[in-house]
Write an enzyme that holds these catalytic residues in place. Structure first.
Site, PDB file in Angstrom:
ATOM      1  N   HIS A   1     -48.515 -94.556  -4.092  1.00  0.00           N
ATOM      2  CA  HIS A   1     -49.447 -93.598  -4.694  1.00  0.00           C
ATOM      3  C   HIS A   1     -48.682 -92.710  -5.649  1.00  0.00           C
ATOM      4  CE1 HIS A   1     -47.979 -92.176  -0.788  1.00  0.00           C
ATOM      5  NE2 HIS A   1     -47.949 -90.955  -1.318  1.00  0.00           N
ATOM      6  N   LEU A   2     -49.269 -92.531  -6.818  1.00  0.00           N
ATOM      7  CA  LEU A   2     -48.688 -91.639  -7.817  1.00  0.00           C
ATOM      8  C   LEU A   2     -49.396 -90.297  -7.685  1.00  0.00           C
ATOM      9  CD1 LEU A   2     -46.819 -91.203 -10.216  1.00  0.00           C
ATOM     10  CD2 LEU A   2     -48.564 -92.205 -11.700  1.00  0.00           C
ATOM     11  N   HIS A   3     -48.631 -89.266  -7.316  1.00  0.00           N
ATOM     12  CA  HIS A   3     -49.201 -87.917  -7.262  1.00  0.00           C
ATOM     13  C   HIS A   3     -49.344 -87.410  -8.692  1.00  0.00           C
ATOM     14  CE1 HIS A   3     -48.356 -86.864  -2.906  1.00  0.00           C
ATOM     15  NE2 HIS A   3     -47.456 -87.834  -3.064  1.00  0.00           N
TER      16      HIS A   3
ATOM     17  N   GLN B   1     -41.937 -89.576   1.908  1.00  0.00           N
ATOM     18  CA  GLN B   1     -43.111 -90.453   1.882  1.00  0.00           C
ATOM     19  C   GLN B   1     -43.713 -90.540   3.283  1.00  0.00           C
ATOM     20  OE1 GLN B   1     -42.441 -94.502   0.496  1.00  0.00           O
ATOM     21  NE2 GLN B   1     -44.647 -94.942   0.425  1.00  0.00           N
TER      22      GLN B   1
HETATM   23  P1  AMP Z   1     -46.516 -88.791   0.406  1.00  0.00           P
HETATM   24  O1  AMP Z   1     -45.901 -87.697   1.246  1.00  0.00           O
HETATM   25  O2  AMP Z   1     -45.917 -88.925  -0.957  1.00  0.00           O
HETATM   26  O3  AMP Z   1     -46.570 -90.112   1.163  1.00  0.00           O
HETATM   27  O4  AMP Z   1     -48.015 -88.323   0.145  1.00  0.00           O
HETATM   28  C1  AMP Z   1     -49.085 -88.614   0.981  1.00  0.00           C
HETATM   29  C2  AMP Z   1     -50.208 -87.736   0.515  1.00  0.00           C
HETATM   30  O5  AMP Z   1     -51.415 -88.241   1.048  1.00  0.00           O
HETATM   31  C3  AMP Z   1     -50.094 -86.275   0.969  1.00  0.00           C
HETATM   32  O6  AMP Z   1     -50.076 -85.416  -0.177  1.00  0.00           O
HETATM   33  C4  AMP Z   1     -51.328 -86.073   1.846  1.00  0.00           C
HETATM   34  O7  AMP Z   1     -51.881 -84.788   1.710  1.00  0.00           O
HETATM   35  C5  AMP Z   1     -52.263 -87.158   1.321  1.00  0.00           C
HETATM   36  N1  AMP Z   1     -53.255 -87.625   2.272  1.00  0.00           N
HETATM   37  C6  AMP Z   1     -53.066 -87.946   3.580  1.00  0.00           C
HETATM   38  N2  AMP Z   1     -54.224 -88.359   4.115  1.00  0.00           N
HETATM   39  C7  AMP Z   1     -55.166 -88.295   3.137  1.00  0.00           C
HETATM   40  C8  AMP Z   1     -56.550 -88.575   3.093  1.00  0.00           C
HETATM   41  N3  AMP Z   1     -57.226 -89.014   4.168  1.00  0.00           N
HETATM   42  N4  AMP Z   1     -57.209 -88.380   1.923  1.00  0.00           N
HETATM   43  C9  AMP Z   1     -56.544 -87.934   0.833  1.00  0.00           C
HETATM   44  N5  AMP Z   1     -55.227 -87.658   0.817  1.00  0.00           N
HETATM   45  C10 AMP Z   1     -54.544 -87.828   1.960  1.00  0.00           C
END
Ligand code: AMP
Ligand code: ZN
Length: 114
Positions: free
Chosen positions: A100-102, A94
């Site tokens: 956030h749900l991917h 994370q």
């Molecule tokens: P996690 O590693 O599960 O916390 O996922 C964070 C996600 O946020 C990653 O897939 C990033 O590519 C995405 N992310 C980071 N900054 C942004 C942004 N400004 N707009 C859209 N997605 C983002």
């Protein structure tokens, strides 16, 4: 939380491609997509991780999950299949501490994940 990246997107202070929004939920394209569809479905309210949820959040989490399936359906990938992931803390990778749900889909995937 003003310093939170996703709160800034939700508040319109930072640009993102919003694909859905309502009173409780916002969904936008991941900036670094890992598949043809890679959408992040988030609550408007700042919650850092799954470790911070309470009983009162059950409805909200249900809305995130059901919204991810609805977006998959609208993209035509629901029947073929898709993946939904909440990463929580360091070992899961994370990086943004606003739940956030991917929603990932549009290509075949492997299991187990890396
Ligand atoms: P996690 O590693 O599960 O916390 O996922 C964070 C996600 O946020 C990653 O897939 C990033 O590519 C995405 N992310 C980071 N900054 C942004 C942004 N400004 N707009 C859209 N997605 C983002
Ligand atoms: Zn936030």
């Amino acid at each position: 939380m003003s310093q939170c990246l996703f709160c800034q997107i939700i508040n319109g202070e930072l640009n993102a491609t919003i694909v859905y929004q309502d009173e409780h939920v916002v969904a936008f394209n991941d900036i670094n997509p890992q598949a043809p569809t890679h959408v992040l479905v988030v609550p408007r309210r700042h919650i850092a991780s799954l470790n911070d949820l309470t009983d009162e959040d059950d409805q909200l989490i249900g809305e995130l999950v059901r919204r991810s399936a609805a977006i998959a359906t609208s993209r035509g990938i629901a029947n073929g299949g898709f993946r939904t992931v909440f990463n929580t803390n360091r070992d899961a990778g994370q990086t943004v501490f606003h739940i956030h749900l991917h929603l990932i889909g549009g290509r075949g995937m492997h299991w187990p994940p890396g």
